[in-house]
Design a protein around this motif. Structure first.
Motif, PDB file in Angstrom:
ATOM      1  N   LEU A  50      10.135  86.459  46.298  1.00 57.12           N
ATOM      2  CA  LEU A  50      11.145  86.606  44.720  1.00 57.12           C
ATOM      3  C   LEU A  50      10.892  85.208  44.071  1.00 57.12           C
ATOM      4  O   LEU A  50      11.282  84.465  44.945  1.00 57.12           O
ATOM      5  N   ARG A  51       9.898  85.740  43.599  1.00 59.66           N
ATOM      6  CA  ARG A  51       9.110  84.270  42.559  1.00 59.66           C
ATOM      7  C   ARG A  51      10.511  84.652  41.987  1.00 59.66           C
ATOM      8  O   ARG A  51      10.738  84.882  41.234  1.00 59.66           O
ATOM      9  N   LYS A  52      10.382  82.694  40.911  1.00 61.69           N
ATOM     10  CA  LYS A  52      11.235  82.617  40.517  1.00 61.69           C
ATOM     11  C   LYS A  52      10.759  81.767  39.534  1.00 61.69           C
ATOM     12  O   LYS A  52      10.276  80.695  39.962  1.00 61.69           O
ATOM     13  N   LEU A  53      10.068  82.784  37.846  1.00 57.25           N
ATOM     14  CA  LEU A  53       9.289  82.094  37.204  1.00 57.25           C
ATOM     15  C   LEU A  53       9.930  80.985  35.740  1.00 57.25           C
ATOM     16  O   LEU A  53      11.564  81.519  35.551  1.00 57.25           O
ATOM     17  N   SER A  54       9.769  79.830  35.739  1.00 53.63           N
ATOM     18  CA  SER A  54      10.579  79.223  34.949  1.00 53.63           C
ATOM     19  C   SER A  54       9.475  77.815  33.858  1.00 53.63           C
ATOM     20  O   SER A  54       8.283  78.295  34.685  1.00 53.63           O
TER      21      SER A  54
ATOM     22  N   VAL B  99       6.915  77.619  39.016  1.00 52.03           N
ATOM     23  CA  VAL B  99       7.827  79.328  40.408  1.00 52.03           C
ATOM     24  C   VAL B  99       8.118  78.817  41.377  1.00 52.03           C
ATOM     25  O   VAL B  99       7.022  77.910  42.138  1.00 52.03           O
ATOM     26  N   THR B 100       9.011  79.327  41.994  1.00 51.33           N
ATOM     27  CA  THR B 100       9.695  79.057  42.756  1.00 51.33           C
ATOM     28  C   THR B 100       9.275  80.709  43.617  1.00 51.33           C
ATOM     29  O   THR B 100       9.219  81.699  42.940  1.00 51.33           O
ATOM     30  N   PHE B 101       8.589  80.050  44.805  1.00 55.46           N
ATOM     31  CA  PHE B 101       8.750  81.337  45.496  1.00 55.46           C
ATOM     32  C   PHE B 101       8.977  81.777  47.132  1.00 55.46           C
ATOM     33  O   PHE B 101       9.534  80.668  47.443  1.00 55.46           O
ATOM     34  N   ARG B 102       8.596  82.727  47.821  1.00 59.12           N
ATOM     35  CA  ARG B 102       8.824  82.324  49.303  1.00 59.12           C
ATOM     36  C   ARG B 102       7.628  82.941  49.958  1.00 59.12           C
ATOM     37  O   ARG B 102       6.920  83.707  49.341  1.00 59.12           O
TER      38      ARG B 102
ATOM     39  N   LYS C 235      11.226  78.420  51.363  1.00 55.20           N
ATOM     40  CA  LYS C 235      10.734  78.452  50.473  1.00 55.20           C
ATOM     41  C   LYS C 235       9.560  77.124  49.516  1.00 55.20           C
ATOM     42  O   LYS C 235      10.192  76.973  50.775  1.00 55.20           O
TER      43      LYS C 235
ATOM     44  N   HIS D 144       7.502  75.571  46.482  1.00 57.46           N
ATOM     45  CA  HIS D 144       6.922  75.612  44.650  1.00 57.46           C
ATOM     46  C   HIS D 144       5.919  75.460  44.240  1.00 57.46           C
ATOM     47  O   HIS D 144       5.062  74.175  44.891  1.00 57.46           O
TER      48      HIS D 144
ATOM     49  N   GLU E  25      -0.520  81.516  34.852  1.00 56.94           N
ATOM     50  CA  GLU E  25       0.725  82.734  35.612  1.00 56.94           C
ATOM     51  C   GLU E  25      -0.395  83.440  35.766  1.00 56.94           C
ATOM     52  O   GLU E  25      -1.001  83.304  34.301  1.00 56.94           O
TER      53      GLU E  25
END
Lengths: 376, 376
Positions: free
Chosen positions: B105-109, B113-116, B123, B125, B148
């Motif tokens: 569940l990566r979330k990139l900005s 990046v946040t992930f589990r 969770k 970061h 990245e």
């Protein structure tokens, strides 16, 4: 180095004894603890490191080795010592105990036992003659007579029948062993927790004559009190001038109690198996490295221990690598446990030689009564 | 011993280079292969034995260590060197690559990046700033900029976007790293297999300025030919006077080809992972110890190898302990593989210094072309 097998008692303290077994492959200081190298390896250890802990002799398992890689293959490869890179003495068991505890579909007769391998279901046979042949092929220095261990619980009558079968097998083992200078054959006393049967078994073995005598059929679930009860008399039934080997024992306090009662040799998977399950043995008892209390603890398992795990790593590290299922956790904890066991044996030998076993045992129990160091 | 981080080139042969990286924790001879100690241990090895194979530096993984035991805990325990009992240099990666390959569940900005966690779903970061903080807490000597890595396959446009994000993160990494004498920060070139993007990335990194430069985004499934294609030009985009580190490489022939193309440092899990799966690397190529052909073979893996596995054990023994799933199989095969890799690096360094790399590489390929020794 001697070309024959011999045993010299150098000191006694009460019923406890210390001495030296001499073999062409080196000396074994007694009381001796033998690490178990079941299938050609003391699990998670290199043999030179087992030696570095102070071990003079290893135990190998006939049952495991006959199934894989097979005794004939080990012989073709130069024998078990060369195969597993251990040039000091090796004792092999006879296979009887593991057939009872591990194999499937056992079928017992006066002649021997047939069974199926727990690995692949293949059919195999063991008898006194075949066990002697396998142990000769492996090249073991101390060979155990082939015996039968009754499954517990058993009636006294069943224990007696089984013991008498084992005594007939002991005679056949002696005959099949032949004349092998430098190698020893040990008989195994059976008879459960019944004094008369133990005495009858010992008499039968003495009549046959062996280079050493084992006490079998203990440490199979009867509890420490019952075991010590037997050890209060059983060693006395055996010849003074031959080593006495208590099979499959044990926890540190079992070992101390057995040595106090006149036992010279022991073996057990406990220190190595515990190492793989996160249990460490120290002067202050047992430490469960999995416990969260160790997560931030910078202290070693035992600050007085000189093993690599205690010299170079924190409890926090050992906790981490155990939780992360890293192989180094098994390596370090096994090393520590074997080191602790050998240090205990050295302490017992020194104390007996100095006539101070009572003090040593009192200090041993006092340190354990304190328990592990307080959490930070 | 020096108090600062420096790199000295001592010889070149074609595009290949040899030299020494000096750090307060010791020298790193280049070309260098760095064994991977993911979670605070090179799997199945004690650190003193990793050193004995010739390793000057280990790699640790930020992603694994931040999740367990956590960077803050390692710092409280005195840093990663002390925690894992390795006092020589350690390089840590930035966590970026493992977040891509392992986390859920990566979330990139733009920020990070946040992930589990793949361990417990918790969770987390990562950002350039947090990665620098973690690597400082671990105490690593060579810190990698946070980057990245786009999942493959990716369009050239996606690779370009990702590379430019990594270059902005490289600048933030440089700023967050601060002034840490004796420690180094390496930038990571990205750009996939596109020459223009590689050149753009290298220019961006040189503009920022780093103590060393990595080539990232290779060895991710593109194949050796494509990788060598990039290595034919990419090292030339980087400063001559700084070490060049090719991340995650590789098989022995990948390593030789990379060194020929001007790479100074590499890391890979292959020698240790192969050891645990029964694969050995020798001068003559790969040996699958599981294969039944080794069952009766009394010869060592490689008679010319001086590692403990080859000095003291037969192929038959290694086959047996691997089949019996004994831990010693992983211990011995990993040791052999790491020894072989370090011997290869020493051979490369010596050949470059002597201006005879061409001969060395020809002999390397000739020995492999012969293949493993014939079965008996």
């Amino acid at each position: 180095m001697t070309q024959r097998f011999s045993f010299e008692l150098t000191a006694t303290d009460g019923r406890a004894r210390t001495g030296v077994i001499s073999t062409p492959r080196g000396e074994i200081r007694t009381p001796a603890f033998m690490p178990v190298g079941t299938a050609g390896t003391v699990k998670a250890m290199l043999p030179e490191n087992v030696r570095a802990t102070g071990a003079d002799i290893l135990l190998g398992n006939t049952y495991h080795l006959m199934l894989r890689p097979t005794a004939e293959r080990v012989a073709r490869l130069g024998g078990l010592h060369r195969f597993m890179n251990w040039d000091r003495p090796i004792l092999t068991d006879s296979g009887g105990f593991q057939v009872m505890s591990l194999a499937d579909l056992r079928k017992l007769s006066e002649e021997g036992v047939t069974f199926r391998s727990h690995i692949d279901g293949s059919k195999h046979h063991l008898s006194p003659e075949r066990s002697m042949e396998i142990q000769r092929l492996l090249g073991s220095d101390i060979v155990m007579a082939f015996d039968e261990c009754p499954a517990l619980p058993a009636t006294e009558e069943a224990v007696a029948q089984s013991m008498r079968l084992s005594m007939r097998w002991a005679r056949r083992s002696r005959e099949a062993f032949g004349d092998r200078p430098g190698h020893a054959l040990f008989g195994i006393m059976q008879g459960g927790v019944t004094r008369d049967l133990r005495e009858e078994s010992a008499a039968a073995l003495r009549e046959i004559g062996f280079e050493g005598y084992a006490i079998g059929g203990l440490a199979v679930g009867e509890g420490q009190e019952a075991m010590f009860g037997v050890l209060d008399y059983a060693p006395g039934f055996l010849p003074e001038d031959r080593p006495r080997y208590l099979m499959g024992v044990g926890k540190p306090d079992d070992i101390v109690g057995a040595v106090e009662r006149g036992v010279d040799m022991m073996d057990c998977v406990l220190p190595s198996r515990s190492g793989r399950t996160g249990q460490a043995w120290t002067r202050r008892g047992q430490v469960n490295i999995k416990n969260a209390r160790h997560m931030d603890d910078p202290r070693p398992l035992d600050e007085a221990c000189s093993c690599p795990a205690c010299r170079s790593y924190s409890r926090a590290y050992l906790h981490h690598v155990f939780r992360a299922q890293e192989i180094i956790a098994s390596m370090l904890l096994t090393w520590h446990n074997l080191h602790y066991y050998q240090e205990l044996m050295q302490g017992l030998r020194t104390a007996i030689a100095a006539g101070r076993l009572g003090e040593f045992v009192a200090a041993f129990h006092a340190a354990r009564a304190e328990g592990d160091i307080e959490p930070l």
